[in-house]
Design a protein around this motif. Structure first.
Motif, PDB file in Angstrom:
ATOM      1  N   GLY A  13       0.815  -1.213   0.000  1.00  0.00           N
ATOM      2  CA  GLY A  13       0.000   0.000   0.000  1.00  0.00           C
ATOM      3  C   GLY A  13       0.846   1.258   0.000  1.00  0.00           C
ATOM      4  N   ILE A  14       0.470   2.221   0.835  1.00  0.00           N
ATOM      5  CA  ILE A  14       1.170   3.501   0.896  1.00  0.00           C
ATOM      6  C   ILE A  14       2.618   3.317   1.348  1.00  0.00           C
ATOM      7  CG2 ILE A  14       0.455   4.072   3.236  1.00  0.00           C
ATOM      8  CD1 ILE A  14       0.153   6.981   2.289  1.00  0.00           C
ATOM      9  N   GLY A  17       5.056   2.931  -1.468  1.00  0.00           N
ATOM     10  CA  GLY A  17       5.469   4.207  -2.055  1.00  0.00           C
ATOM     11  C   GLY A  17       6.514   4.909  -1.208  1.00  0.00           C
ATOM     12  N   ALA A 122       4.626   8.311  -1.443  1.00  0.00           N
ATOM     13  CA  ALA A 122       3.442   8.078  -0.622  1.00  0.00           C
ATOM     14  C   ALA A 122       2.185   8.582  -1.319  1.00  0.00           C
ATOM     15  CB  ALA A 122       3.597   8.757   0.738  1.00  0.00           C
ATOM     16  N   VAL A 123       2.276   9.757  -1.926  1.00  0.00           N
ATOM     17  CA  VAL A 123       1.122  10.321  -2.646  1.00  0.00           C
ATOM     18  C   VAL A 123       0.765   9.445  -3.845  1.00  0.00           C
ATOM     19  CG1 VAL A 123       0.319  12.298  -4.009  1.00  0.00           C
ATOM     20  CG2 VAL A 123       1.547  12.682  -1.869  1.00  0.00           C
ATOM     21  N   ALA A 125       1.360   6.259  -4.276  1.00  0.00           N
ATOM     22  CA  ALA A 125       0.783   4.994  -3.799  1.00  0.00           C
ATOM     23  C   ALA A 125      -0.615   5.207  -3.214  1.00  0.00           C
ATOM     24  CB  ALA A 125       1.701   4.347  -2.760  1.00  0.00           C
ATOM     25  N   LEU A 126      -0.821   6.310  -2.526  1.00  0.00           N
ATOM     26  CA  LEU A 126      -2.128   6.613  -1.943  1.00  0.00           C
ATOM     27  C   LEU A 126      -3.207   6.691  -3.018  1.00  0.00           C
ATOM     28  CD1 LEU A 126      -3.812   7.525   0.573  1.00  0.00           C
ATOM     29  CD2 LEU A 126      -3.214   9.866  -0.087  1.00  0.00           C
ATOM     30  N   HIS A 128      -2.974   5.315  -5.961  1.00  0.00           N
ATOM     31  CA  HIS A 128      -2.825   4.167  -6.884  1.00  0.00           C
ATOM     32  C   HIS A 128      -2.482   4.654  -8.291  1.00  0.00           C
ATOM     33  CE1 HIS A 128      -4.391   1.561  -3.752  1.00  0.00           C
ATOM     34  NE2 HIS A 128      -5.402   2.401  -3.600  1.00  0.00           N
ATOM     35  N   TYR A 154      -2.968  12.729 -10.585  1.00  0.00           N
ATOM     36  CA  TYR A 154      -2.387  12.112  -9.384  1.00  0.00           C
ATOM     37  C   TYR A 154      -0.872  12.076  -9.491  1.00  0.00           C
ATOM     38  CZ  TYR A 154      -7.173  10.329  -8.738  1.00  0.00           C
ATOM     39  OH  TYR A 154      -8.528  10.198  -8.599  1.00  0.00           O
TER      40      TYR A 154
END
Length: 172
Positions: A13-14, A17, A122-123, A125-126, A128, A154
């Motif tokens: 998940g996040i 990232g 992180a952004v 991955a958040l 996707h 994104y």
């Protein structure tokens, strides 16, 4: 390495990232990023996309941001010139001048770029964020992220976050 990164993005998940965004610049220093090409190709051929390129692109833009921070802060004319050209090069997706010519040499900007890569990763991955084509991820190659509605935005947000965080961290 390839198997570990694939597992990381499938289950992480996040955090995938954050981890990959932070490690990617070190991978570039050692040349290990080339080992990811088969995974990127496999993801695109099997699924039509991959999740890795938006995160690695965030790390690239973080290197650009760190070089930009050096350009803003330094008083030395030679360093300012090198940092300016390295920033332009990194925004275009070629980060080696920023890494070797500025950030790694000065140490703290490289650490700031790692922090920026983690934030941008992180952004990505958040949200996707996905890549639908192969290429060096950068602001100039945003068309490779056009696909699902909003995806390119994104990626642009993730890249911008990485750039700004690393530039501010470097400046501070």
């Amino acid at each position: 390495l390839a198997s570990g990164v694939s597992l990381l993005f499938e289950k992480g998940g996040i955090f995938a990232g954050i981890i990959y965004g932070g490690v990617y610049s070190a991978m570039v220093v050692t040349g290990l990023q080339h080992g990811m090409v088969p995974i990127l190709v496999d993801g695109i051929s099997r699924n039509g996309f991959n999740y890795i390129s938006p995160v690695s692109g965030s790390a690239n833009m973080a290197q650009a941001g760190a070089a930009f921070g050096v350009w803003l802060k330094t008083k030395d004319k030679n360093t300012k010139t090198v940092a300016a050209s390295a920033t332009i090069s990194a925004i275009s997706g070629v980060t080696e001048p920023a890494i070797y010519g500025v950030n790694l040499r000065l140490k703290k900007p490289f650490l700031s770029a790692i922090i920026g890569g983690m934030a941008g990763g992180a952004v990505a991955a958040l949200f996707h964020a996905k890549s639908y084509a192969m290429g060096g991820p950068s602001f100039l190659t945003l068309p490779m992220f056009i696909g699902d509605p909003g995806n390119v935005w994104y990626v642009a947000i993730a890249f911008s976050v990485a750039f700004i965080v690393s530039a501010v961290a470097t400046y501070i």
